[in-house]
Design a protein around this motif. Structure first.
Motif, PDB file in Angstrom:
ATOM      1  N   ARG A 103     -31.952 -74.795  -4.026  1.00 50.67           N
ATOM      2  CA  ARG A 103     -31.405 -73.930  -5.080  1.00 50.67           C
ATOM      3  C   ARG A 103     -31.069 -72.596  -4.455  1.00 50.67           C
ATOM      4  O   ARG A 103     -31.916 -71.963  -3.841  1.00 50.67           O
ATOM      5  N   VAL A 104     -29.823 -72.161  -4.609  1.00 50.88           N
ATOM      6  CA  VAL A 104     -29.389 -70.915  -3.976  1.00 50.88           C
ATOM      7  C   VAL A 104     -28.736 -70.009  -5.019  1.00 50.88           C
ATOM      8  O   VAL A 104     -27.957 -70.467  -5.848  1.00 50.88           O
ATOM      9  N   PRO A 105     -29.052 -68.707  -5.011  1.00 48.05           N
ATOM     10  CA  PRO A 105     -28.369 -67.767  -5.915  1.00 48.05           C
ATOM     11  C   PRO A 105     -27.045 -67.324  -5.325  1.00 48.05           C
ATOM     12  O   PRO A 105     -26.908 -67.200  -4.101  1.00 48.05           O
ATOM     13  N   ILE A 106     -26.067 -67.076  -6.152  1.00 45.95           N
ATOM     14  CA  ILE A 106     -24.766 -66.587  -5.699  1.00 45.95           C
ATOM     15  C   ILE A 106     -24.886 -65.098  -5.378  1.00 45.95           C
ATOM     16  O   ILE A 106     -25.325 -64.320  -6.216  1.00 45.95           O
ATOM     17  N   PRO A 107     -24.524 -64.671  -4.161  1.00 49.33           N
ATOM     18  CA  PRO A 107     -24.634 -63.245  -3.790  1.00 49.33           C
ATOM     19  C   PRO A 107     -23.753 -62.355  -4.661  1.00 49.33           C
ATOM     20  O   PRO A 107     -22.784 -62.801  -5.279  1.00 49.33           O
ATOM     21  N   ASP A 108     -24.081 -61.052  -4.679  1.00 49.87           N
ATOM     22  CA  ASP A 108     -23.391 -60.086  -5.534  1.00 49.87           C
ATOM     23  C   ASP A 108     -21.903 -59.998  -5.250  1.00 49.87           C
ATOM     24  O   ASP A 108     -21.093 -59.828  -6.146  1.00 49.87           O
ATOM     25  N   SER A 109     -21.509 -60.091  -3.961  1.00 47.85           N
ATOM     26  CA  SER A 109     -20.114 -59.816  -3.598  1.00 47.85           C
ATOM     27  C   SER A 109     -19.193 -61.021  -3.722  1.00 47.85           C
ATOM     28  O   SER A 109     -18.008 -60.926  -3.424  1.00 47.85           O
ATOM     29  N   VAL A 110     -19.724 -62.170  -4.165  1.00 47.01           N
ATOM     30  CA  VAL A 110     -18.932 -63.406  -4.178  1.00 47.01           C
ATOM     31  C   VAL A 110     -18.260 -63.610  -5.535  1.00 47.01           C
ATOM     32  O   VAL A 110     -18.888 -63.456  -6.579  1.00 47.01           O
ATOM     33  N   GLN A 111     -16.977 -63.950  -5.509  1.00 43.56           N
ATOM     34  CA  GLN A 111     -16.206 -64.246  -6.707  1.00 43.56           C
ATOM     35  C   GLN A 111     -16.028 -65.757  -6.848  1.00 43.56           C
ATOM     36  O   GLN A 111     -16.135 -66.495  -5.857  1.00 43.56           O
ATOM     37  N   PRO A 112     -15.768 -66.245  -8.081  1.00 40.46           N
ATOM     38  CA  PRO A 112     -15.529 -67.679  -8.269  1.00 40.46           C
ATOM     39  C   PRO A 112     -14.424 -68.181  -7.350  1.00 40.46           C
ATOM     40  O   PRO A 112     -13.371 -67.556  -7.215  1.00 40.46           O
ATOM     41  N   GLY A 113     -14.683 -69.310  -6.697  1.00 39.61           N
ATOM     42  CA  GLY A 113     -13.709 -69.883  -5.770  1.00 39.61           C
ATOM     43  C   GLY A 113     -13.917 -69.462  -4.334  1.00 39.61           C
ATOM     44  O   GLY A 113     -13.414 -70.128  -3.412  1.00 39.61           O
ATOM     45  N   GLN A 114     -14.659 -68.387  -4.094  1.00 41.03           N
ATOM     46  CA  GLN A 114     -14.919 -67.938  -2.726  1.00 41.03           C
ATOM     47  C   GLN A 114     -16.090 -68.702  -2.117  1.00 41.03           C
ATOM     48  O   GLN A 114     -16.944 -69.224  -2.820  1.00 41.03           O
ATOM     49  N   GLU A 115     -16.096 -68.746  -0.780  1.00 41.11           N
ATOM     50  CA  GLU A 115     -17.205 -69.375  -0.073  1.00 41.11           C
ATOM     51  C   GLU A 115     -18.197 -68.322   0.392  1.00 41.11           C
ATOM     52  O   GLU A 115     -17.826 -67.181   0.650  1.00 41.11           O
ATOM     53  N   PHE A 116     -19.460 -68.702   0.486  1.00 41.49           N
ATOM     54  CA  PHE A 116     -20.464 -67.816   1.048  1.00 41.49           C
ATOM     55  C   PHE A 116     -21.418 -68.648   1.891  1.00 41.49           C
ATOM     56  O   PHE A 116     -21.469 -69.877   1.783  1.00 41.49           O
ATOM     57  N   GLN A 117     -22.147 -67.983   2.760  1.00 44.15           N
ATOM     58  CA  GLN A 117     -22.972 -68.640   3.762  1.00 44.15           C
ATOM     59  C   GLN A 117     -24.443 -68.473   3.417  1.00 44.15           C
ATOM     60  O   GLN A 117     -24.876 -67.396   3.002  1.00 44.15           O
ATOM     61  N   VAL A 118     -25.238 -69.535   3.577  1.00 51.44           N
ATOM     62  CA  VAL A 118     -26.668 -69.475   3.289  1.00 51.44           C
ATOM     63  C   VAL A 118     -27.428 -70.218   4.379  1.00 51.44           C
ATOM     64  O   VAL A 118     -26.858 -71.014   5.128  1.00 51.44           O
ATOM     65  N   TYR A 119     -28.742 -69.942   4.455  1.00 49.44           N
ATOM     66  CA  TYR A 119     -29.628 -70.695   5.318  1.00 49.44           C
ATOM     67  C   TYR A 119     -30.222 -71.841   4.515  1.00 49.44           C
ATOM     68  O   TYR A 119     -30.779 -71.641   3.439  1.00 49.44           O
ATOM     69  N   ALA A 120     -30.117 -73.045   5.033  1.00 52.81           N
ATOM     70  CA  ALA A 120     -30.731 -74.220   4.424  1.00 52.81           C
ATOM     71  C   ALA A 120     -31.667 -74.798   5.476  1.00 52.81           C
ATOM     72  O   ALA A 120     -31.216 -75.424   6.437  1.00 52.81           O
ATOM     73  N   GLY A 121     -32.960 -74.551   5.314  1.00 53.81           N
ATOM     74  CA  GLY A 121     -33.887 -74.912   6.371  1.00 53.81           C
ATOM     75  C   GLY A 121     -33.646 -74.006   7.565  1.00 53.81           C
ATOM     76  O   GLY A 121     -33.704 -72.799   7.472  1.00 53.81           O
ATOM     77  N   ASN A 122     -33.333 -74.597   8.711  1.00 58.53           N
ATOM     78  CA  ASN A 122     -33.049 -73.817   9.909  1.00 58.53           C
ATOM     79  C   ASN A 122     -31.565 -73.777  10.223  1.00 58.53           C
ATOM     80  O   ASN A 122     -31.164 -73.368  11.309  1.00 58.53           O
ATOM     81  N   ARG A 123     -30.738 -74.212   9.290  1.00 60.44           N
ATOM     82  CA  ARG A 123     -29.290 -74.250   9.530  1.00 60.44           C
ATOM     83  C   ARG A 123     -28.549 -73.317   8.595  1.00 60.44           C
ATOM     84  O   ARG A 123     -29.053 -72.943   7.541  1.00 60.44           O
ATOM     85  N   ILE A 124     -27.324 -72.980   9.010  1.00 54.40           N
ATOM     86  CA  ILE A 124     -26.438 -72.167   8.189  1.00 54.40           C
ATOM     87  C   ILE A 124     -25.378 -73.101   7.594  1.00 54.40           C
ATOM     88  O   ILE A 124     -24.740 -73.866   8.316  1.00 54.40           O
ATOM     89  N   VAL A 125     -25.205 -73.047   6.275  1.00 53.41           N
ATOM     90  CA  VAL A 125     -24.206 -73.875   5.605  1.00 53.41           C
ATOM     91  C   VAL A 125     -23.330 -72.979   4.737  1.00 53.41           C
ATOM     92  O   VAL A 125     -23.721 -71.889   4.350  1.00 53.41           O
TER      93      VAL A 125
END
Length: 752
Positions: free
Chosen positions: A47-69
């Motif tokens: 479960r990941v929260p959408i960061p403040d600067s992200v708009q609908p349709g944009q991509e953002f990067q998160v850590y999932a375990g030890n990887r970046i997705v």
């Protein structure tokens, strides 16, 4: 992060992680690799929260375990909402799970600070991620936050509502980020957010040594090219190590203050709350520096140091024309605001560099700058404009119906007014008349929505009993918020001065214990007397106080709890700081929280909050109500003298110099002096001769003479319309000290 109360099995979302450079992954439940393994063992759910600067349709990067997705924000989602993502399991990650899940695994080669003393590792026989039992410290109650250090990460934990000091809670820390010092410094949330934020601007690289005493994940403030910024120490760095960060060159270019008042503020370096820029995302955040120049991290209420800022969170869904929101009062250090303004199409109209540069302008230049930015936000005439027809005899009712039917885009269109049954074309005159008449009517105490302040009859405060006026009373506050926002947007004037703390809430400025005196001096003095007893070691239990207060509504008295179940909680020497905090929260927000929330929601339907960061609470009143027309002869004639000046009736060199200096002031500084002494820039329609005090009686402007040894700077008593003026030896010294006192009052600093 997950938080469990001892003995429970359900998760709680009451824990925040400030230290992790990518804290936007929240593991849904236990399992291999920090997620939930599916039945076929091939994927993990996060479960990941959408960061403040992200708009609908944009991509953002998160850590999932030890990887970046990378995750794509769904069309109907917005920042703050949680998404559930499914990630295929990495074979290499799976093979290392046994090592990675052990507490402090891999930490032997790092110089990490020790865990907090109230932290104890928990053995997990199921092979899940490392967990810890954390004991809630003394003085922490349900809903309060406290910091802990686990595996080098500084985490902030929220105490569960039904927990108490001594209770143990179970913590599952999030996975640490990659060991890249430069890329992780100060980045909170999306690792791409900082690079994306600065992609369109030239930057300057800075290198700084982490100060002694700063822990990994802890923030510290410093001056970079004359700009105070907030930097977060990377998790793989520590005191003495050098780290790097970038700032926009436009932000670090030396800017010269445009006014003498701003010059005084910037040159006056003293302990207090100040707004800084976070290197992580270029957002503005409040911090308090202690005497050593370090960030004050004290979490328990202190009447002299603690401050709170309103936090307004918009709720998704509902009527598009009228947004819902929740307002809370949070510690000032937890309050931040965006530093960019975007158009409806996502285009950046105002950058953080422009806002930072405008903050050092003089008041007149700020007003011009603000108007120029509003012009950018205004909907072009060709795209549509609004024609509002109202009946003069039913002005408020017709206006409420018209304005509340508009969506937020309509609020930024050009409005033209017509008074039904009257000849006339609106070329600006009818618009000015409408704003004046409609605000005059809604601020009228006979309406029951607003009432004169107890400490200053010129200021209006929200009537706590307004809920008894009509069933839809909140609509009027939302309406007024929109009208005030539209007036500011169009540089029209509002016919009503509000109490000071409401202007602070509009701006997101810190509220302190002293602010209680601006609305109820007697109540503030009573609390100060209790504070003195507490400091002198007196037993407060003898006073038989509890966490409740008595309010009078429509002639009937009602007991109100300051905290849940407050009438059953006795005030003791141990919980007295929490009692003062509860009193401040109630007086500054809770008793009119619903009305205040609607007022701010309406205001921000029109005005983007980042634009307001260039003003202080004195300036926003002057901008909304206009500079007062001050008759200096009338002011002098109706001034009284007391103290050392009473026996000479003002016939003293210091008094003569005072009026000569005030004559030299421009219109803005005269208005600020009036705000300093009376609490508002408003002048009674019949002049200074009818200036009222906190008791409703005539209380003329008073100059009170004191020796320099009593106070070095002039100080004000707004409830008495009195200024304590030391007996300076020269006119130049008086001018310097008076200007400093008048201009510094808006910073929140105490210059005693």
């Amino acid at each position: 992060m997950r938080l469990f109360k001892k003995g429970s099995s359900g998760p709680s979302n009451n824990t925040k992680n400030r230290a992790n450079s990518s804290p936007n992954v929240n593991v849904k439940s236990k399992g291999s690799g920090g997620g939930t393994v599916s039945a076929d063992g091939k994927s993990t759910v996060f479960r990941v929260p959408i960061p403040d600067s992200v708009q609908p349709g944009q991509e953002f990067q998160v850590y999932a375990g030890n990887r970046i997705v990378r995750v794509k924000c769904p069309p109907n989602s917005q920042p703050g909402q949680f998404l559930q993502i499914t990630v295929p399991i990495d074979p290499n990650e799976s093979s290392n799970n046994n090592n990675s899940n052990k507490p402090n695994a891999g930490a032997a080669n790092k110089s990490l600070p020790p865990d907090s003393p109230n932290v104890c590792p928990v053995e997990d026989r199921d092979g899940g991620p490392p967990a810890y039992m954390v004991t809630i410290p003394e003085g922490i109650r349900g809903g309060s936050q406290f910091p802990v250090t686990i595996q080098g990460q500084q985490l902030v934990v929220t105490c569960p509502p039904n927990a108490a000091p001594g209770t143990k809670v179970r913590i599952v820390p999030p996975p640490p980020p990659p060991d890249d010092v430069e890329s992780s410094v100060g980045i909170s949330g999306n690792p791409d957010s900082k690079r994306k934020l600065m992609a369109d601007e030239e930057t300057q690289l800075f290198e700084v040594q982490v100060p002694q005493g700063v822990k990994p994940g802890q923030s510290f403030a410093l001056l970079a090219a004359g700009v105070r910024v907030l930097v977060t120490c990377p998790l793989n760095a520590g005191p003495g190590q050098r780290i790097r960060f970038k700032l926009p060159k436009a932000l670090t270019t030396k800017r010269k203050p445009r006014s003498e008042a701003v010059e005084i503020k910037l040159s006056y370096d003293k302990d207090g709350w100040t707004r800084t820029i976070r290197v992580s995302d270029m957002k503005f955040q409040w911090v308090r520096m202690d005497d050593n120049g370090d960030i004050d991290t004290n979490t328990r209420f202190d009447a002299e140091k603690s401050a709170y800022v309103r936090k307004l969170t918009f709720q998704p869904g509902g009527d598009e024309r009228v947004r819902d929101g929740v307002m809370t009062l949070v510690p000032a250090s937890d309050a931040f605001v965006d530093s960019r303004v975007k158009a409806y199409n996502g285009e950046v109209l105002v950058s953080y560099s422009e806002i930072a540069e405008a903050q050092v302008k003089g008041f007149e230049e700020k007003a011009v700058w603000f108007q120029e930015k509003c012009q950018k936000l205004r909907v072009e005439w060709s795209e549509g404009h609004m024609r509002i027809n109202v009946r003069r005899n039913f002005l408020l009712e017709d206006s409420v119906d018209a304005v509340m039917s508009l969506n937020r885009k309509d609020l930024r269109k050009v409005w033209r007014f017509e008074f039904i049954g009257e000849m006339g074309i609106d070329a600006g005159g009818l618009t000015r008349e409408w704003f004046e008449l409609v605000t005059q009517e809604i601020f009228d105490p006979d309406m029951g929505l607003w009432m004169s302040s107890e400490t200053n009859q010129m200021c209006m405060q929200i009537n706590p009993a307004s809920k008894f006026v009509c069933d839809d009373y909140l609509v009027y506050y939302r309406f007024l918020g929109r009208v005030m926002g539209k007036a500011l947007f169009e540089m029209q004037l509002v016919n009503g001065h509000m109490v000071q703390y409401i202007y602070k809430h509009l701006l997101g400025w810190p509220i302190t214990f002293k602010d209680i005196a601006t609305i109820d001096e007697e109540y503030h003095q009573n609390l100060k007397q209790l504070k003195d007893l507490h400091e002198n070691g007196e037993d407060l239990e003898m006073l038989c106080l509890d966490f409740s207060t008595t309010q009078e509504f429509m002639g009937a008295k009602e007991e109100v709890d300051l905290v849940p179940g407050g009438s059953n909680i006795e005030v003791t020497n141990d919980n007295f700081p929490e009692y003062l905090e509860a009193c401040l929260r109630y007086r500054m927000m809770d008793r009119v929280k619903d009305q205040l929330t609607e007022l701010l929601l309406g205001f921000f339907d029109v005005i983007p909050e980042p634009l307001l960061t260039v003003f202080d609470f004195q300036e926003i009143e002057l901008l909304m109500c206009g500079l007062p027309k001050i008759d200096m002869d009338d002011w002098r004639e109706h001034t009284e003298y007391s103290g050392e000046y009473e026996h000479v009736n003002g016939d003293y060199p210091t008094c003569h110099w005072f009026w000569e200096v005030v004559d030299e002031f421009d219109q803005e500084m005269k208005a600020r002096l009036l705000q300093f002494v009376t609490g508002t820039s408003g002048v009674p329609a019949r002049g200074f001769g009818v200036l009222q005090g906190n008791d409703g009686n005539i209380r003329k402007f008073t100059i009170h003479g004191v020796h320099v040894g009593v106070c070095l700077y002039p100080r004000a008593h707004t409830c008495f319309n009195r200024i304590d003026l030391p007996m300076y030896e020269t006119k130049d010294e008086l001018r310097e000290k008076l200007k400093l006192a008048v201009t510094m009052v808006a910073t929140g600093f105490d210059i005693e």
